[in-house]
Design an enzyme around this catalytic site. Structure first.
Site, mmCIF file in Angstrom:
data_model
loop_
_atom_site.group_PDB
_atom_site.id
_atom_site.type_symbol
_atom_site.label_atom_id
_atom_site.label_comp_id
_atom_site.label_asym_id
_atom_site.label_seq_id
_atom_site.Cartn_x
_atom_site.Cartn_y
_atom_site.Cartn_z
ATOM 1 N N CYS A 16 0.847 -1.194 0.000
ATOM 2 C CA CYS A 16 0.000 0.000 0.000
ATOM 3 C C CYS A 16 0.885 1.247 0.000
ATOM 4 C CB CYS A 16 -0.895 -0.012 1.238
ATOM 5 S SG CYS A 16 -1.922 1.466 1.427
ATOM 6 N N HIS A 43 0.497 -2.721 6.985
ATOM 7 C CA HIS A 43 -0.725 -2.484 7.772
ATOM 8 C C HIS A 43 -1.935 -3.100 7.093
ATOM 9 C CE1 HIS A 43 -0.493 0.496 4.653
ATOM 10 N NE2 HIS A 43 -1.805 0.554 4.697
HETATM 11 ZN ZN LIG Z 1 -3.100 1.111 3.271
#
Ligand SMILES: [Zn+2]
Ligand SMILES: [Zn+2]
Length: 365
Positions: A40, A61
């Protein structure tokens, strides 16, 4: 125990893959064997120093895994269960949690990359290492709070489950929990990375009439069509605000979503929002960014601006719903995850993201 992890020691430097020690879960904590972790852009912001985080840190995460062992006092989980990890493990007791906004939990905000008791479980000898979002899933194993583990009712592939830990709730949630997009309305989405594609899927899910994908990369715009975009606007060609207005009878879109994370794209999203429309800001701009908003237009045209964090989702109840929506074919996560890597390839994975490769990558353990 030992765990292989990717550590950020210094901003601007590659992640270091090495073996760390991971202490046992304490009260209310769980040891999870990670199954997959998403690549991400939020992690990238920390690596580049666009967002601050305490160092050294294990990032990651967007994860899912299997409960390996539970600490004292853990009653809701048992070893062997598949869990999706929440990077805001709502404490359930602070003002935000009690008022139904666990996605911005005050206790988590105050403790950040430490566990709730203010200590850490990861270390290399005497040097303690922080846990991003109390998840730190760029590691074979993680110790996480019980509240940050969301069990799936039926097992789903780990790489898809991981997506439900960040980009799915952030994107789909922005549409259905935050903006509350109405059927038949027009939607414009700036930024067609992993989260943007989920905003598009969310808009398709609630039957928006026009879903306009905006990006500067033709490959991303083409890819967005697979997820429900009905029109595309290449902002590199011509003013995206003018293009979106042309596609919406000169009005601007009823709902706009800024997913890229910059002051310029936020201003563009605002300007392409129509009368009585709502701009929802999903992307996180670099610290200190300020967007110029026309102070008269917002009043005369009754526009709404709102921010949304983690899609305003409630992890414990919304993640299982999103998992079921994937299982029943409502969310196309199969086409979303296009690249798989080992943990050793993590710097290469981020390099591919920087190059603008389409879709989402995932580390598979
Ligand atoms: Zn993220
Ligand atoms: Zn809380």
């Amino acid at each position: 125990m030992k765990t292989k992890a990717a550590v950020l020691y210094e901003v601007g430097q590659p992640l270091v893959i090495e073996e760390l020690e991971l202490d046992d879960p304490k009260d209310g904590e769980v040891l999870v064997k990670n199954g997959a972790a998403g690549i991400c852009r939020s992690d990238r912001h920390f690596m580049h120093g666009d967002a601050p985080i305490a160092l050294p840190v294990v990032l990651g995460h967007e994860g899912a895994g299997t409960v390996e062992k539970v600490g004292p006092g853990v009653t809701s989980l048992r070893p062997g269960q598949q869990v999706i990890l929440s990077f805001v493990p709502s404490c359930g007791r602070c003002k935000s949690c009690v008022e139904g906004h666990g996605n911005v939990c005050d206790s988590h905000g105050a403790t950040g990359p430490f566990m709730y008791d203010g200590t850490r479980r990861l270390h290399k000898g005497d040097q303690y290492i922080h846990h991003m979002g109390k998840v730190a899933c760029f590691s074979e194993y993680s110790v996480v709070p019980e509240a940050g583990c969301v069990p799936t009712a039926s097992p789903i592939p780990m790489d898809k489950a991981a997506m439900i830990g960040c980009c799915v709730p952030t994107g789909v949630g922005a549409v259905i929990y935050s903006a509350n997009v109405q059927p038949g309305s027009t939607v414009a989405v700036i930024g067609c990375g992993g989260v943007g594609l989920n905003v598009i899927m969310g808009a398709a899910l609630v039957n928006a009439s026009k879903i306009i994908a905006v990006d500067i990369r033709e490959s991303q715009l083409e890819f967005a069509m697979k997820f429900g975009a009905t029109h595309s606007v290449n902002a590199a060609d011509r003013d995206p605000v003018a293009q979106v207005k042309e596609l919406t009878d000169g009005r601007g879109a009823d709902y706009t979503f800024e997913v890229f994370g910059s002051a310029d794209t936020m201003k563009a999203a605002y300007d392409m929002t129509g009368k009585s429309g709502t701009m929802t800001v999903v992307g996180i701009a670099p610290v200190g960014a300020e967007a110029g908003i026309n102070a008269v237009d917002i009043v005369r045209n009754e526009k709404t601006i709102r921010g949304t964090y983690y899609g305003s989702a409630r992890s414990q109840t919304d993640f299982p719903k999103l998992a079921d929506m994937y299982l029943s074919g409502k969310l196309n996560l199969d086409d979303l995850v296009v690249r798989h890597y080992t943990l050793d390839q993590i710097n290469e994975a981020y390099g591919d993201m920087d190059k603008g490769e389409i879709g989402r990558g995932a580390i598979v353990y």
